[in-house]
Design a protein around this motif. Structure first.
Motif, PDB file in Angstrom:
ATOM      1  N   PRO A 111      35.634  22.803  20.300  1.00  0.00           N
ATOM      2  CA  PRO A 111      36.254  21.644  19.649  1.00  0.00           C
ATOM      3  C   PRO A 111      37.176  22.023  18.486  1.00  0.00           C
ATOM      4  O   PRO A 111      38.140  21.324  18.212  1.00  0.00           O
ATOM      5  CB  PRO A 111      35.050  20.830  19.157  1.00  0.00           C
ATOM      6  N   ASP A 112      36.903  23.150  17.817  1.00  0.00           N
ATOM      7  CA  ASP A 112      37.750  23.578  16.695  1.00  0.00           C
ATOM      8  C   ASP A 112      38.995  24.352  17.153  1.00  0.00           C
ATOM      9  O   ASP A 112      39.779  24.818  16.339  1.00  0.00           O
ATOM     10  CB  ASP A 112      36.945  24.403  15.690  1.00  0.00           C
ATOM     11  N   GLY A 113      39.153  24.507  18.463  1.00  0.00           N
ATOM     12  CA  GLY A 113      40.329  25.180  19.015  1.00  0.00           C
ATOM     13  C   GLY A 113      40.133  26.646  19.333  1.00  0.00           C
ATOM     14  O   GLY A 113      40.992  27.270  19.949  1.00  0.00           O
ATOM     15  N   LYS A 114      39.007  27.233  18.904  1.00  0.00           N
ATOM     16  CA  LYS A 114      38.759  28.656  19.160  1.00  0.00           C
ATOM     17  C   LYS A 114      38.530  28.886  20.657  1.00  0.00           C
ATOM     18  O   LYS A 114      37.847  28.112  21.314  1.00  0.00           O
ATOM     19  CB  LYS A 114      37.537  29.127  18.365  1.00  0.00           C
ATOM     20  N   ILE A 115      39.112  29.958  21.171  1.00  0.00           N
ATOM     21  CA  ILE A 115      38.997  30.304  22.589  1.00  0.00           C
ATOM     22  C   ILE A 115      37.904  31.363  22.761  1.00  0.00           C
ATOM     23  O   ILE A 115      37.837  32.327  22.003  1.00  0.00           O
ATOM     24  CB  ILE A 115      40.328  30.880  23.130  1.00  0.00           C
ATOM     25  N   TYR A 116      37.073  31.168  23.761  1.00  0.00           N
ATOM     26  CA  TYR A 116      36.023  32.135  24.088  1.00  0.00           C
ATOM     27  C   TYR A 116      36.206  32.578  25.531  1.00  0.00           C
ATOM     28  O   TYR A 116      36.433  31.757  26.419  1.00  0.00           O
ATOM     29  CB  TYR A 116      34.632  31.511  23.942  1.00  0.00           C
ATOM     30  N   ASP A 117      36.106  33.888  25.756  1.00  0.00           N
ATOM     31  CA  ASP A 117      36.125  34.458  27.095  1.00  0.00           C
ATOM     32  C   ASP A 117      34.727  34.968  27.375  1.00  0.00           C
ATOM     33  O   ASP A 117      34.150  35.687  26.548  1.00  0.00           O
ATOM     34  CB  ASP A 117      37.113  35.629  27.172  1.00  0.00           C
ATOM     35  N   CYS A 118      34.181  34.611  28.517  1.00  0.00           N
ATOM     36  CA  CYS A 118      32.832  35.086  28.837  1.00  0.00           C
ATOM     37  C   CYS A 118      32.726  35.395  30.326  1.00  0.00           C
ATOM     38  O   CYS A 118      33.422  34.811  31.145  1.00  0.00           O
ATOM     39  CB  CYS A 118      31.775  34.076  28.402  1.00  0.00           C
ATOM     40  N   GLN A 119      31.849  36.322  30.642  1.00  0.00           N
ATOM     41  CA  GLN A 119      31.659  36.760  32.019  1.00  0.00           C
ATOM     42  C   GLN A 119      30.640  35.895  32.751  1.00  0.00           C
ATOM     43  O   GLN A 119      30.744  35.691  33.932  1.00  0.00           O
ATOM     44  CB  GLN A 119      31.217  38.228  32.033  1.00  0.00           C
ATOM     45  N   ASN A 120      29.656  35.390  32.038  1.00  0.00           N
ATOM     46  CA  ASN A 120      28.604  34.574  32.644  1.00  0.00           C
ATOM     47  C   ASN A 120      28.408  33.380  31.703  1.00  0.00           C
ATOM     48  O   ASN A 120      27.863  33.526  30.617  1.00  0.00           O
ATOM     49  CB  ASN A 120      27.334  35.421  32.772  1.00  0.00           C
ATOM     50  N   LEU A 121      28.863  32.206  32.124  1.00  0.00           N
ATOM     51  CA  LEU A 121      28.892  31.048  31.225  1.00  0.00           C
ATOM     52  C   LEU A 121      27.505  30.655  30.725  1.00  0.00           C
ATOM     53  O   LEU A 121      27.308  30.453  29.530  1.00  0.00           O
ATOM     54  CB  LEU A 121      29.575  29.862  31.905  1.00  0.00           C
ATOM     55  N   LEU A 122      26.538  30.551  31.612  1.00  0.00           N
ATOM     56  CA  LEU A 122      25.199  30.137  31.180  1.00  0.00           C
ATOM     57  C   LEU A 122      24.598  31.156  30.207  1.00  0.00           C
ATOM     58  O   LEU A 122      23.998  30.789  29.198  1.00  0.00           O
ATOM     59  CB  LEU A 122      24.276  29.915  32.380  1.00  0.00           C
TER      60      LEU A 122
END
Length: 78
Positions: free
Chosen positions: A19-30
């Motif tokens: 919500p604050d605009g920060k982007i996250y990249d992840c390999q396994n969402l859960l």
């Protein structure tokens, strides 16, 4: 082959926006959600289901589409 964590055999790559605009990249969402509970409002399952609904909406698979979950957005997945 690993069956848990970031390198799970079926893990997909996700790019999400907070919500604050920060982007996250992840390999396994859960796994990412479980490792960062302070970022999400609700249980890990609720957060994951929210992203699953966004993904289905983008794919045109939902009768009532939604494109955010509590301010979170799905940018891409592979």
């Amino acid at each position: 082959m690993e069956h848990y964590g970031e390198k799970h055999v079926n893990a997909k790559y996700w790019r999400i926006q907070a919500p604050d605009g920060k982007i996250y990249d992840c390999q396994n969402l859960l796994y990412f959600i479980k490792q960062n509970p302070d970022l999400f409002d609700g249980t890990p399952k609720q957060a994951f289901d929210g992203f699953a609904k966004i993904k289905a909406s983008i794919q045109g698979k939902r009768k009532n589409p939604c494109y955010t979950w509590k301010g979170w957005r799905l940018i891409s997945w592979e």
